[in-house]
Write a protein that holds these residues in place. Structure first.
Motif, PDB file in Angstrom:
ATOM      1  N   GLY A  82      11.590  39.424  42.673  1.00 40.83           N
ATOM      2  CA  GLY A  82      11.287  39.076  41.220  1.00 40.83           C
ATOM      3  C   GLY A  82      12.601  38.544  40.675  1.00 40.83           C
ATOM      4  O   GLY A  82      12.362  37.419  39.909  1.00 40.83           O
ATOM      5  N   PHE A  83      13.721  39.013  41.212  1.00 46.19           N
ATOM      6  CA  PHE A  83      15.057  38.377  40.638  1.00 46.19           C
ATOM      7  C   PHE A  83      15.053  36.859  41.193  1.00 46.19           C
ATOM      8  O   PHE A  83      15.614  36.027  40.168  1.00 46.19           O
ATOM      9  CB  PHE A  83      16.159  39.057  41.216  1.00 46.19           C
ATOM     10  CG  PHE A  83      16.595  40.384  40.295  1.00 46.19           C
ATOM     11  CD1 PHE A  83      17.371  39.993  39.299  1.00 46.19           C
ATOM     12  CD2 PHE A  83      16.344  41.577  40.571  1.00 46.19           C
ATOM     13  CE1 PHE A  83      17.793  40.904  38.274  1.00 46.19           C
ATOM     14  CE2 PHE A  83      16.578  42.674  39.946  1.00 46.19           C
ATOM     15  CZ  PHE A  83      17.340  42.439  38.840  1.00 46.19           C
ATOM     16  N   VAL A  87      11.539  43.666  44.162  1.00 47.54           N
ATOM     17  CA  VAL A  87      12.410  43.505  43.330  1.00 47.54           C
ATOM     18  C   VAL A  87      13.426  42.155  43.551  1.00 47.54           C
ATOM     19  O   VAL A  87      13.549  41.355  42.638  1.00 47.54           O
ATOM     20  CB  VAL A  87      13.366  44.767  43.140  1.00 47.54           C
ATOM     21  CG1 VAL A  87      14.543  44.433  41.840  1.00 47.54           C
ATOM     22  CG2 VAL A  87      12.447  45.998  42.667  1.00 47.54           C
ATOM     23  N   GLN A  88      13.903  42.181  44.775  1.00 50.51           N
ATOM     24  CA  GLN A  88      14.701  41.045  45.192  1.00 50.51           C
ATOM     25  C   GLN A  88      13.954  39.527  45.066  1.00 50.51           C
ATOM     26  O   GLN A  88      14.517  38.673  44.391  1.00 50.51           O
ATOM     27  CB  GLN A  88      15.046  41.002  46.497  1.00 50.51           C
ATOM     28  CG  GLN A  88      16.313  42.064  46.760  1.00 50.51           C
ATOM     29  CD  GLN A  88      16.543  42.002  48.306  1.00 50.51           C
ATOM     30  OE1 GLN A  88      15.721  41.960  49.218  1.00 50.51           O
ATOM     31  NE2 GLN A  88      17.683  42.376  48.744  1.00 50.51           N
ATOM     32  N   VAL A  97       9.393  50.188  39.487  1.00 48.72           N
ATOM     33  CA  VAL A  97      10.542  49.725  38.785  1.00 48.72           C
ATOM     34  C   VAL A  97      10.977  50.831  37.769  1.00 48.72           C
ATOM     35  O   VAL A  97      12.268  50.810  37.294  1.00 48.72           O
ATOM     36  CB  VAL A  97      10.395  48.354  38.111  1.00 48.72           C
ATOM     37  CG1 VAL A  97      11.440  47.741  37.447  1.00 48.72           C
ATOM     38  CG2 VAL A  97      10.028  47.342  39.395  1.00 48.72           C
ATOM     39  N   ILE A 103      10.176  39.449  36.695  1.00 47.33           N
ATOM     40  CA  ILE A 103      10.529  40.479  37.659  1.00 47.33           C
ATOM     41  C   ILE A 103       9.463  41.832  37.995  1.00 47.33           C
ATOM     42  O   ILE A 103       8.812  41.748  38.963  1.00 47.33           O
ATOM     43  CB  ILE A 103      11.888  41.180  37.328  1.00 47.33           C
ATOM     44  CG1 ILE A 103      12.983  40.355  37.539  1.00 47.33           C
ATOM     45  CG2 ILE A 103      12.002  42.407  38.255  1.00 47.33           C
ATOM     46  CD1 ILE A 103      14.193  40.624  36.962  1.00 47.33           C
ATOM     47  N   ALA A 158      12.814  35.011  38.747  1.00 48.45           N
ATOM     48  CA  ALA A 158      13.413  35.031  37.620  1.00 48.45           C
ATOM     49  C   ALA A 158      14.357  33.852  37.273  1.00 48.45           C
ATOM     50  O   ALA A 158      14.458  33.108  36.328  1.00 48.45           O
ATOM     51  CB  ALA A 158      14.055  36.229  37.031  1.00 48.45           C
TER      52      ALA A 158
END
Length: 119
Positions: A85-86, A82-83, A63, A49, A89
């Motif tokens: 990154g998720f 961030v989305q 973050v 992330i 992941a």
């Protein structure tokens, strides 16, 4: 969750295949691996992330602000990073789980073959 649910089934399978005299070692080894799974999962997921956010925004410091106690209004680019990154992941976790499942099936198959050859 995922690891919690799988680890209970894993322990049941291990206990079914272990000799009663080895049950303490089996349980201890299972708890150790389970703890490593939680630790590595959090570390790998966080690294992915943060890495994706840093690659998309040039820095992952944003973050840290989002994780703080203050109310922060995030820019659209930050939310999308961030989305993303998720998502990545999740891709990494699915890849690791798939590799682990294949390895487990091969190990189980090899163990059955070994037991059958012994008698």
């Amino acid at each position: 969750g995922g690891l919690g649910g799988v680890s209970s089934v894993g322990l049941a399978v291990l206990q079914d295949q272990a000799e009663p005299a080895q049950m303490g070692r089996v349980n201890s080894a299972h708890q150790f691996i389970r703890t490593l799974g939680f630790s590595y999962g959090a570390a790998i997921g966080g690294a992915v992330i943060f890495g994706v956010v840093a690659a998309r925004l040039g820095s992952a410091e944003v973050v840290r602000d989002l994780l703080g106690d203050d109310e922060v209004v995030a820019a659209v680019e930050t939310v999308e990073a961030v989305q993303s990154g998720f998502f990545w992941a999740l891709v990494v976790a699915a890849t690791i789980c798939s590799a682990a499942a294949v390895s487990s099936l091969k190990l189980s198959s090899a163990e059955r073959t070994s037991v059958a050859e012994r008698g």
